[in-house]
Design an enzyme around this catalytic site. Structure first.
Site, PDB file in Angstrom:
ATOM      1  N   ARG A  43      61.538  39.421  41.725  1.00 25.80           N
ATOM      2  CA  ARG A  43      61.463  40.765  40.945  1.00 25.80           C
ATOM      3  C   ARG A  43      62.347  41.613  41.136  1.00 25.80           C
ATOM      4  NH1 ARG A  43      55.207  41.540  41.601  1.00 25.80           N
ATOM      5  NH2 ARG A  43      54.616  39.541  41.367  1.00 25.80           N
ATOM      6  N   HIS A  99      48.041  45.831  44.144  1.00 24.60           N
ATOM      7  CA  HIS A  99      47.954  45.758  45.570  1.00 24.60           C
ATOM      8  C   HIS A  99      46.869  46.699  46.020  1.00 24.60           C
ATOM      9  CE1 HIS A  99      52.237  44.015  45.962  1.00 24.60           C
ATOM     10  NE2 HIS A  99      51.173  42.874  45.908  1.00 24.60           N
ATOM     11  N   ARG A 159      38.471  39.233  42.577  1.00 25.95           N
ATOM     12  CA  ARG A 159      39.373  40.007  42.207  1.00 25.95           C
ATOM     13  C   ARG A 159      40.114  40.314  41.123  1.00 25.95           C
ATOM     14  NH1 ARG A 159      45.772  38.469  43.444  1.00 25.95           N
ATOM     15  NH2 ARG A 159      46.678  40.541  43.034  1.00 25.95           N
ATOM     16  N   GLU A 169      42.744  40.989  52.164  1.00 26.62           N
ATOM     17  CA  GLU A 169      42.310  41.441  50.945  1.00 26.62           C
ATOM     18  C   GLU A 169      40.763  40.826  50.476  1.00 26.62           C
ATOM     19  OE1 GLU A 169      46.354  40.895  49.510  1.00 26.62           O
ATOM     20  OE2 GLU A 169      45.846  41.844  47.775  1.00 26.62           O
ATOM     21  N   ASN A 213      39.477  34.706  43.585  1.00 29.74           N
ATOM     22  CA  ASN A 213      40.782  35.061  43.138  1.00 29.74           C
ATOM     23  C   ASN A 213      41.407  34.006  42.240  1.00 29.74           C
ATOM     24  OD1 ASN A 213      43.339  36.102  42.745  1.00 29.74           O
ATOM     25  ND2 ASN A 213      43.881  36.354  44.908  1.00 29.74           N
TER      26      ASN A 213
END
Ligand code: ADP
Length: 446
Positions: free
Chosen positions: A290, A229, A140, A434, A56
């Site tokens: 965010r 996601h 990823r 993940e 990743n």
């Protein structure tokens, strides 16, 4: 493939927990049946076991895990930080061994990956004898645009197509590509697979992914909702069905992935039908830093009031908003906010309440999208570890007949239903993984 995994791993560890919601007999039977079958993955190929390196890659960092696809154990994992910046370091932790942190120059990502491979093959602390033992690499990739609705084996054409998505994720995709190219340079014979954050959401219908904008922006620039996601939403929703011993295709599932970045998705009969993030990961839920959804006219309003340009406002929306902004800069970390809430700190209370209300509103919206909901899953840092957040969200969901079990809601680190048996809707905590999901996709394709 997932079903087979359920048979191999699940029932030793989790049988006891699943007694709580009664699906265990069916599940055991399914597991036994699965053992007798040859191992076919969900791409219809017979499966070979291998060690898979999962990468990743960010612009100055790189996370990695080496996963044994047979046992699904993580053999080693680590992180390279400050790549191309002074003070770069690698953290490496073999399974069951000591974590070691080494400060060492890393001029670029190729150098970082070279150090990762060195650590994995190191005579003393490595977990493989040589690189031939690594059967494949799973990468990823953040944005696959409309081009990628599934994971793919990486070749020249795929690289070009990923590059064409750079516009849509200018901070992430170029870094992902650098990681892929660095790996290809050092392991030219090893097959590589790209697993996209956006792919799982590509099944959304048009009415869910279009914005109320001039259609030409979609036609010309592909401005639409993509969602992120996806690997986590897919893994968690499938896992929930497995744990419940029910068919994935029969369920209406809402997944709340609540980490620093947070998103909700609606998964109906095994397909994503809506998700809260949009063209970018800024849309949707209030997150750590965010803003999530706001009235777009606020951008102009604040720009005028504070004399700021678009870049400055975007920086505020991405880095200074969310629960950090709402708590008047107390913290973006839910551990701090939960502690603040408990001691009656008004900044923490405001941030927690607004965050939880917002998640509950999305759950309501997605219940409407799917005309009902059977299972609500919580995952990621806050979703897995925040019993207060979970119970505050569920307080809004009385109309779904939810009855949380306070004792189960306080457990951690398990795939578990946290509602009482009489609860009309099942609420679950499913720790996301993940890296494992990327490794599974990779093995399935090579
Ligand atoms: P990301 O992958 O988006 O960076 P994570 O899924 O790692 O995020 O989640 C990070 C968040 O999880 C942090 O904001 C932290 O507050 C929260 N978190 C981690 N552990 C706990 C805990 N024990 N209690 C409450 N929140 C936690």
């Amino acid at each position: 493939m997932l079903e087979r995994r359920a048979g191999s791993r699940y029932d030793e560890q989790n049988t006891e927990k699943s007694e709580a919601f009664g699906g265990v007999a069916a599940f055991r039977q399914q597991s036994q049946n699965d053992r007798a079958k040859p191992n076919y993955n969900n791409y219809g190929k017979e499966e070979n076991y291998m060690k898979v390196l999962v990468i990743n890659c960010g612009s100055s960092s790189l996370k990695f895990q080496l996963i044994d696809s047979e046992t699904e154990e993580c053999l080693a994992k680590g992180l390279c930080e400050r790549i191309g910046i002074e003070g770069s370091m690698i953290t490496y932790a073999p399974q069951g061994g000591e974590k070691e942190k080494t400060t060492t120059p890393m001029s670029d990502h190729t150098e970082a990956i070279r150090l990762v491979l060195e650590a994995l093959t190191n005579a003393a602390t490595g977990v493989v004898k040589n690189l031939d033992e690594i059967g494949a690499v799973g990468h990823r990739v953040v944005h696959g645009g409309e081009k990628f609705a599934k994971s793919v084996i990486i070749d020249g054409e795929v690289l070009k197509a990923i590059e064409e998505c750079n516009d849509l994720a200018p901070l992430h995709n170029p870094a992902n590509l650098i990681g892929i190219n660095a790996c290809r340079k050092l392991m030219p014979e090893t097959p590589m697979v790209a697993v996209f954050d956006t792919a799982f959401h590509q099944t959304m219908p048009e009415e869910a992914y279009l914005y109320g904008l001039p259609y030409e922006y979609y036609r010309n620039y592909k401005v639409r909702r993509y969602g992120f996601h996806g690997t986590s939403h897919s893994y968690v929703s499938k896992r929930a069905a497995e744990v419940l011993g029910k068919r994935y295709e029969d369920l209406k599932i809402i997944v709340c992935h609540l980490g620093n970045g947070a998103s909700v998705s609606a998964v109906k009969n095994g397909k994503c039908v809506d998700t809260s993030m949009g063209l970018t990961p800024l849309q949707g839920l209030i997150m750590g830093t965010r803003s999530g959804d706001i009235d777009p006219a606020i951008v102009e309003f604040i720009a005028h009031k504070e004399g700021k340009n678009i870049d400055e406002i975007m920086n505020i929306l991405n880095k200074k908003s969310g629960v950090l902004g709402l708590s008047d800069n107390l913290s973006s970390d839910f551990r701090d906010l939960e502690a603040g809430y408990d001691r009656g700190d008004e900044n923490a209370i405001r941030a927690m309440r607004t965050f939880c209300y917002n998640v509950a509103k999305y759950v309501g919206a997605y219940t409407a999208s799917m005309n009902g909901v059977d299972v609500i899953c919580f995952t990621a840092g806050v979703g897995e570890n925040g019993p207060l957040v979970r119970s505050m969200i569920c307080e809004y969901l009385g109309y779904l007949g939810i009855a949380l079990d306070p004792e189960l809601n306080n457990r951690r680190g398990e795939d578990i239903a946290i509602t009482m048996p009489e609860s009309r809707t099942t609420v679950m905590v499913i720790p996301t993984n993940e890296e494992l999901a990327i490794a599974r996709e990779t093995v399935a394709l090579v």
